[in-house]
Structures are given as C-alpha cells and as structure tokens.
Design a protein around this motif. Structure first.
Motif, short mmCIF file in Angstrom:
data_model
loop_
_atom_site.label_atom_id
_atom_site.label_comp_id
_atom_site.label_asym_id
_atom_site.label_seq_id
_atom_site.Cartn_x
_atom_site.Cartn_y
_atom_site.Cartn_z
N LEU A 123 0.83 -1.20 0.00
CA LEU A 123 0.00 0.00 0.00
C LEU A 123 0.87 1.25 0.00
N GLU A 124 1.96 1.24 0.75
CA GLU A 124 2.89 2.37 0.72
C GLU A 124 3.46 2.56 -0.67
N ALA A 125 3.86 1.47 -1.31
CA ALA A 125 4.42 1.56 -2.66
C ALA A 125 3.38 2.10 -3.63
N LEU A 126 2.12 1.67 -3.48
CA LEU A 126 1.04 2.15 -4.34
C LEU A 126 0.84 3.65 -4.16
N CYS A 127 0.91 4.13 -2.93
CA CYS A 127 0.76 5.57 -2.68
C CYS A 127 1.80 6.37 -3.44
N GLY A 128 3.02 5.85 -3.52
CA GLY A 128 4.06 6.54 -4.28
C GLY A 128 3.73 6.61 -5.76
N ARG A 129 3.19 5.54 -6.31
CA ARG A 129 2.84 5.55 -7.74
C ARG A 129 1.65 6.46 -8.00
N ILE A 130 0.72 6.51 -7.07
CA ILE A 130 -0.41 7.43 -7.21
C ILE A 130 0.08 8.87 -7.20
N ALA A 131 1.01 9.18 -6.31
CA ALA A 131 1.54 10.55 -6.25
C ALA A 131 2.18 10.96 -7.57
N GLU A 132 2.79 10.03 -8.28
CA GLU A 132 3.40 10.34 -9.57
C GLU A 132 2.35 10.58 -10.65
N LEU A 133 1.16 10.00 -10.49
CA LEU A 133 0.10 10.12 -11.50
C LEU A 133 -0.75 11.38 -11.33
N VAL A 134 -0.82 11.91 -10.13
CA VAL A 134 -1.66 13.08 -9.86
C VAL A 134 -0.89 14.34 -10.24
N MET B 125 -5.82 -2.53 7.60
CA MET B 125 -6.70 -1.36 7.67
C MET B 125 -6.07 -0.30 8.56
N PRO B 126 -4.98 0.32 8.11
CA PRO B 126 -4.34 1.33 8.95
C PRO B 126 -5.22 2.55 9.15
N SER B 127 -4.86 3.35 10.12
CA SER B 127 -5.66 4.51 10.50
C SER B 127 -5.56 5.62 9.46
N ALA B 128 -6.47 6.58 9.58
CA ALA B 128 -6.43 7.76 8.71
C ALA B 128 -5.12 8.52 8.90
N ALA B 129 -4.63 8.57 10.13
CA ALA B 129 -3.36 9.27 10.39
C ALA B 129 -2.21 8.59 9.65
N TRP B 130 -2.22 7.27 9.61
CA TRP B 130 -1.20 6.53 8.85
C TRP B 130 -1.27 6.89 7.38
N HIS B 131 -2.48 6.85 6.82
CA HIS B 131 -2.65 7.18 5.40
C HIS B 131 -2.15 8.59 5.11
N ALA B 132 -2.54 9.56 5.94
CA ALA B 132 -2.13 10.95 5.71
C ALA B 132 -0.62 11.10 5.77
N ARG B 133 0.00 10.44 6.74
CA ARG B 133 1.46 10.53 6.87
C ARG B 133 2.16 9.94 5.66
N VAL B 134 1.74 8.76 5.24
CA VAL B 134 2.38 8.10 4.10
C VAL B 134 2.21 8.93 2.83
N LEU B 135 1.02 9.46 2.61
CA LEU B 135 0.78 10.24 1.40
C LEU B 135 1.64 11.50 1.37
N ARG B 136 1.82 12.15 2.50
CA ARG B 136 2.71 13.31 2.54
C ARG B 136 4.15 12.89 2.28
#
Length: 256
Positions: free
Chosen positions: A136-147, A222-233
C-alpha cells in the motif's frame, strides 16, 4: 447504443450494478454520502471536466456517479477482478468517455498500461484494504506520480484507529446488529452476491477466475487515517486529511 444491456449477451448490466450497490450498502449505509462528498471535492479542486483515474474500480461505481454529475468527465477504470470488470465494461459499452484497464496494483509497472500519464483526480473506495501496509505504501508513491500538481487523491475506506478499542467495539456491535436485521429483511451479503454471479452464464467463468486471483476475501491491513495521511505526505502530497467520516469509514483527501 444501449449501455445497460449487453448487445450480444442479453445481460441486464444495470440490474447487476444495482444488485452490487445494494450488497455494498448493507455493509455501508452511508455509501452514497461518501460518494457525494468525494464528487464535491473533485469539483472544488479540479472543476467539472476532470480527467479521473477510478482506482480498483470494480463495477465502475465511482465512474457511474462521475458521469451522472460531470457529463464532460474522462474516466479510466483500473482493476484486476475479471468479474467486476465484465460488469463495468458491459455497463459502459459504447461510452467513449470511459476506458477500462486490467492491471494488478501490486505490479510496479501497472501505470504504464494507462492511457494517460497524469490525472486531475485519482479516486478509490472500499478497495485498498485488500493490500498489506508495504504494498500500500508503494502504491501511494505511484499514485503521487500520476496526480498532477494541484490535483487530488481520495480514498474512501475502512481506516481503523487501534488507540480507541472501546469505541471500536461499540461501533462494531451496533453495525453488526443492523446488518443482522438487514439480513433478516432479505439483504444479500458478500458471499451470497458472489454465489449468484457464479451461477450467471456470462459471469460464471470470470467469477471463477476472480476467486483464483483473490481467494474468498481481503487479507490486507486497515491502517488509521493518520497513517494514510502521513504516508501520502511522505510520498509527495503537500496536504492530506480526512474530509468525511462515519463511525466506521473515512474519506481521506490528499492534495498534490
């Protein structure tokens, strides 16, 4: 061209869409509210003619709501599930605003299969809990490159906060009591819906392939919203936080 009934199969794709919606709403009664807020945020950040990536699109639930609200949208749906993609392709057959791509989001090269290099918005719902934290962390990185810069990623999903165990337990008990009543009233659960798909002459073969790929159900985290926000940043988004939540689900928005 009729986009709800298969021209060659005679399949009522709209009926399958509605059946999928009802099954999902048994688990998530606030599902339409999630979608409404998601589309509100699309309009707020990238306007009414966006290029959207419907990530882990399933039957195209997000795409259908995008088209209804934004007639000039362009949507790319990507998924690996052959059964749900069959329903999606049947539903939107002949609509040149919509493209579907079969790809595994754990494959690092999946973005190369997309028709565009960048998107105004990447949207996903009730899907990424199928992944463990590391992929999921790796996917977030690829999403960041697409946006694109100024674009958004939104993820609506179960995000569990392990620091609130009593709240979690009370919410879970109330939700399952409601679901039990829904079952007594005739609602289909996940397993029953897939059992129907397995008996359908058009969906039987792709449904069998789907279970070969995924197994019975998600084995992810199912990590927390805080986890998602941190990883995406960390992966390149400038801002990230929830913009909607229910007792069991969160819609998290990340701005590039």
């Amino acid at each position: 061209m009729d986009t709800t009934t298969g021209c060659t199969t005679g399949t009522d794709w709209q009926a399958w869409q509605e059946s999928w919606d009802r099954q999902q709403e048994w688990y998530m009664p606030d599902r339409e509210e999630r979608f409404r807020i998601m589309l509100d945020m699309v309009e707020a950040f990238v306007g009414t003619e966006p290029r959207v990536l419907d990530l882990a699109c399933g039957t195209g639930s997000i795409t259908a709501r995008l088209l209804a609200r934004f007639p000039k949208v362009t949507s790319t749906g990507v998924d690996l599930d052959p059964a749900l993609l069959t329903i999606a392709r049947g539903t939107f057959e002949g609509d040149d605003r919509v493209t579907f791509v079969e790809a595994d989001l754990k494959d690092p090269d999946w973005p190369a299969r997309l028709p565009y290099d960048a998107y105004d918005a990447v949207l996903t719902a009730t899907a990424l809990h199928w992944l463990r934290d590391e992929p999921l962390e790796a996917l977030c990185g690829r999403i960041a490159e697409l946006v694109r810069h100024g674009g958004v990623f939104m993820n609506a999903d179960h995000m569990i906060d392990d620091t609130t165990p009593r709240i979690n337990a009370a919410e879970s008990a109330q939700r399952h009591a409601r679901m039990d009543q829904g079952m007594r009233d005739g609602a289909l659960d996940w397993a029953e819906w897939w059992a129907l798909a397995a008996k359908d002459p058009v969906l039987a073969a792709p449904t069998a392939r789907r279970f070969e790929i995924y197994g019975v159900h998600a084995d992810g985290d199912m990590p927390s919203a805080a986890w998602h926000a941190r990883v995406l940043r960390e992966k390149g988004f400038a801002e990230a936080r929830p913009v909607w939540c229910s007792p069991s689900d969160t819609l998290l928005l990340a701005l590039k």
